[in-house]
Design a protein around this motif. Structure first.
Motif, PDB file in Angstrom:
ATOM      1  N   UNK A  36       0.791  -1.220   0.000  1.00 65.53           N
ATOM      2  CA  UNK A  36       0.000   0.000   0.000  1.00 65.53           C
ATOM      3  C   UNK A  36       0.826   1.275   0.000  1.00 65.53           C
ATOM      4  N   UNK A  37       2.102   1.184   0.391  1.00 62.38           N
ATOM      5  CA  UNK A  37       2.946   2.383   0.417  1.00 62.38           C
ATOM      6  C   UNK A  37       3.120   2.971  -0.991  1.00 62.38           C
ATOM      7  N   UNK A  38       2.876   2.152  -2.031  1.00 66.83           N
ATOM      8  CA  UNK A  38       3.041   2.625  -3.409  1.00 66.83           C
ATOM      9  C   UNK A  38       1.724   3.044  -4.047  1.00 66.83           C
ATOM     10  N   UNK A  39       0.661   3.065  -3.285  1.00 70.26           N
ATOM     11  CA  UNK A  39      -0.669   3.305  -3.851  1.00 70.26           C
ATOM     12  C   UNK A  39      -0.815   4.700  -4.458  1.00 70.26           C
ATOM     13  N   UNK A  40      -0.133   5.695  -3.908  1.00 67.09           N
ATOM     14  CA  UNK A  40      -0.337   7.074  -4.351  1.00 67.09           C
ATOM     15  C   UNK A  40       0.789   7.568  -5.255  1.00 67.09           C
ATOM     16  N   UNK A  41       1.407   6.650  -5.975  1.00 65.26           N
ATOM     17  CA  UNK A  41       2.486   6.994  -6.901  1.00 65.26           C
ATOM     18  C   UNK A  41       2.169   6.431  -8.272  1.00 65.26           C
ATOM     19  N   UNK A  42       2.247   7.267  -9.288  1.00 63.53           N
ATOM     20  CA  UNK A  42       1.897   6.816 -10.637  1.00 63.53           C
ATOM     21  C   UNK A  42       3.113   6.465 -11.494  1.00 63.53           C
ATOM     22  N   UNK A  43       4.335   6.715 -10.986  1.00 57.07           N
ATOM     23  CA  UNK A  43       5.542   6.443 -11.760  1.00 57.07           C
ATOM     24  C   UNK A  43       6.612   5.859 -10.852  1.00 57.07           C
ATOM     25  N   UNK A  44       7.128   4.689 -11.217  1.00 62.01           N
ATOM     26  CA  UNK A  44       8.117   3.980 -10.403  1.00 62.01           C
ATOM     27  C   UNK A  44       9.448   3.925 -11.147  1.00 62.01           C
ATOM     28  N   UNK A  45      10.558   4.334 -10.515  1.00 67.95           N
ATOM     29  CA  UNK A  45      11.861   4.215 -11.177  1.00 67.95           C
ATOM     30  C   UNK A  45      12.193   2.758 -11.479  1.00 67.95           C
ATOM     31  N   UNK A  46      12.738   2.519 -12.657  1.00 65.39           N
ATOM     32  CA  UNK A  46      13.195   1.178 -13.016  1.00 65.39           C
ATOM     33  C   UNK A  46      14.592   1.276 -13.618  1.00 65.39           C
ATOM     34  N   UNK A  47      15.255   0.136 -13.728  1.00 63.99           N
ATOM     35  CA  UNK A  47      16.584   0.078 -14.325  1.00 63.99           C
ATOM     36  C   UNK A  47      16.500  -0.592 -15.688  1.00 63.99           C
ATOM     37  N   UNK A  48      17.571  -0.465 -16.447  1.00 63.60           N
ATOM     38  CA  UNK A  48      17.583  -1.075 -17.777  1.00 63.60           C
ATOM     39  C   UNK A  48      17.471  -2.598 -17.705  1.00 63.60           C
ATOM     40  N   UNK A  49      17.897  -3.176 -16.588  1.00 64.54           N
ATOM     41  CA  UNK A  49      17.784  -4.622 -16.423  1.00 64.54           C
ATOM     42  C   UNK A  49      16.334  -5.083 -16.441  1.00 64.54           C
ATOM     43  N   UNK A  50      15.398  -4.173 -16.198  1.00 66.47           N
ATOM     44  CA  UNK A  50      13.986  -4.522 -16.071  1.00 66.47           C
ATOM     45  C   UNK A  50      13.153  -4.212 -17.307  1.00 66.47           C
ATOM     46  N   UNK A  51      13.761  -3.592 -18.308  1.00 66.49           N
ATOM     47  CA  UNK A  51      12.975  -3.133 -19.455  1.00 66.49           C
ATOM     48  C   UNK A  51      12.169  -4.255 -20.113  1.00 66.49           C
ATOM     49  N   UNK A  52      12.803  -5.404 -20.307  1.00 69.15           N
ATOM     50  CA  UNK A  52      12.133  -6.492 -21.021  1.00 69.15           C
ATOM     51  C   UNK A  52      10.889  -6.962 -20.270  1.00 69.15           C
ATOM     52  N   UNK A  53      10.994  -7.101 -18.955  1.00 68.46           N
ATOM     53  CA  UNK A  53       9.840  -7.520 -18.158  1.00 68.46           C
ATOM     54  C   UNK A  53       8.817  -6.407 -18.014  1.00 68.46           C
ATOM     55  N   UNK A  54       9.304  -5.197 -17.733  1.00 64.64           N
ATOM     56  CA  UNK A  54       8.390  -4.089 -17.460  1.00 64.64           C
ATOM     57  C   UNK A  54       7.574  -3.692 -18.677  1.00 64.64           C
ATOM     58  N   UNK A  55       8.154  -3.767 -19.868  1.00 67.82           N
ATOM     59  CA  UNK A  55       7.444  -3.297 -21.060  1.00 67.82           C
ATOM     60  C   UNK A  55       6.221  -4.145 -21.401  1.00 67.82           C
ATOM     61  N   UNK A  56       6.112  -5.300 -20.797  1.00 66.67           N
ATOM     62  CA  UNK A  56       4.926  -6.138 -21.017  1.00 66.67           C
ATOM     63  C   UNK A  56       3.698  -5.601 -20.290  1.00 66.67           C
ATOM     64  N   UNK A  57       3.924  -4.763 -19.271  1.00 66.69           N
ATOM     65  CA  UNK A  57       2.814  -4.314 -18.419  1.00 66.69           C
ATOM     66  C   UNK A  57       2.692  -2.803 -18.307  1.00 66.69           C
TER      67      UNK A  57
END
Length: 250
Positions: A36-57
Motif C-alpha cells: 500500500x505504500x506505493x498506492x499514491x504513486x503513478x511512476x516507479x523508477x526502473x533500471x535497464x535490467x527490467x525493461x524487457x519484463x516491465x514493457x509487457x505491463x
C-alpha cells in the motif's frame, strides 16, 4: 506527469537508519503482506535490467531534467497507482519493479566522505521488528542468510543503477530524447485524451543516426532497450482503459 519527486529522501523512504548489531541484534524481518505504500504513486523508477519484463505491463518513459531516469508508469494521473488495490495487493500476474521489492532497504553512504555503501532501512514501516521470527543476525552477531540475501539484492540493484546511468548518458549524448506526448482516441469522444510531462525516444532521430552509432547500439545492447521502451508505449492505451472502465476501449 513523470517528473521525479523533489524530496530529500528517495521515493517511499521517510527515515533511513543503518542496520547494525548494536541496534538490531534481536530483530527480524516481518513478512510484508501488502504494498500500500506505493498506492499514491503513478511512476516507479526502473533500471535497464527490467525493461524487457516491465514493457509487457507498463509504459516506460523518462523523467525530465538532466538527471532523468527511466520510469514505469503505473497510472496516468498524479497520485494514482492502478496496480495496487484497496488492500495493498499488487495486480496479480504483473511485474513488480525492483525498486518496490527493495523497500524498505537500500544502500547508502552514512557520511559524505564514506567510500563504501552501507545497508540502511526505513524504520518507520515496522518491517524490521523484535517480534519477527526471521532474524537478521545470529547469536554470534553474524548476518543471517536473510540479511545476506537483502544485501545481495541491494548490491545488484546498485549495479543496475550504474548501467542505467550509462544508458541515459548515452541517450543524452546522441540527442535521442524529446518531450513526450501520448494521444488516445476514444470512440465517441470529439478530442483525443492527451498525456504529457515525460520524455521519450525521438524515432525520427533514431532512424537518422550514423551507421557507426547504430552498430555500437546493437553491439552493446542499447538498441534493444530503446525498442523495449518504444514498444511499451502501447500500454498507455491499456492504462487509459483501466482508468476509464465505462468508456469504450480505444
Amino acid at each position: 506527469m513523470a517528473s521525479q519527486p523533489a524530496a530529500q529522501l528517495p521515493l517511499f523512504y521517510r527515515n533511513l537508519i543503518p542496520l547494525t548489531t548494536d541496534l538490531h541484534l534481536g530483530h527480524g524481518l516481518a513478512e510484508r503482506s501488502e504494498l500500500g505504500f506505493a498506492r499514491e504513486t503513478h511512476a516507479i523508477p526502473i533500471t535497464v535490467d527490467e525493461f524487457v519484463m516491465a514493457q509487457r505491463h507498463y509504459p516506460i518513459v523518462f523523467s525530465d531534467g538532466a538527471d532523468g531516469v527511466p520510469l514505469a508508469l503505473v497510472g496516468l494521473k498524479e497520485g494514482e497507482n492502478l496496480f495496487v488495490d484497496a488492500e495493498g495487493k499488487w495486480k496479480e500476474g504483473t511485474y513488480v519493479p525492483a525498486y518496490i521489492r527493495r523497500h524498505p532497504f537500500m544502500l547508502a553512504r552514512l557520511t559524505p566522505e564514506a567510500e563504501v555503501l552501507s545497508l540502511v532501512f526505513d524504520d518507520s514501516w515496522n518491517i524490521v521488528t523484535e517480534d519477527a521470527d526471521n532474524k537478521l543476525f545470529d547469536a554470534e552477531k553474524q548476518p543471517t542468510q536473510t540479511t545476506k540475501n537483502i544485501l545481495q539484492f541491494c548490491e545488484q540493484f546498485e549495479q543496475a543503477i550504474a548501467r542505467t546511468k550509462s544508458f541515459m548518458d548515452e541517450l543524452n549524448k546522441l540527442g535521442l530524447l524529446m518531450e513526450g506526448q501520448a494521444q488516445i482516441q476514444v470512440p465517441g469522444m470529439d478530442q483525443p485524451a492527451t498525456f504529457a510531462g515525460f520524455r521519450m525516444i525521438d524515432e525520427k532521430k533514431l532512424q537518422n543516426i550514423r551507421g557507426d552509432q547504430a552498430r555500437k547500439m546493437v553491439q552493446n545492447g542499447m538498441l534493444g532497450l530503446v525498442y523495449a521502451h518504444l514498444f511499451s508505449l502501447s500500454q498507455m492505451r491499456e492504462l487509459f482503459a483501466v482508468m476509464n472502465p465505462d468508456l469504450p476501449r480505444p
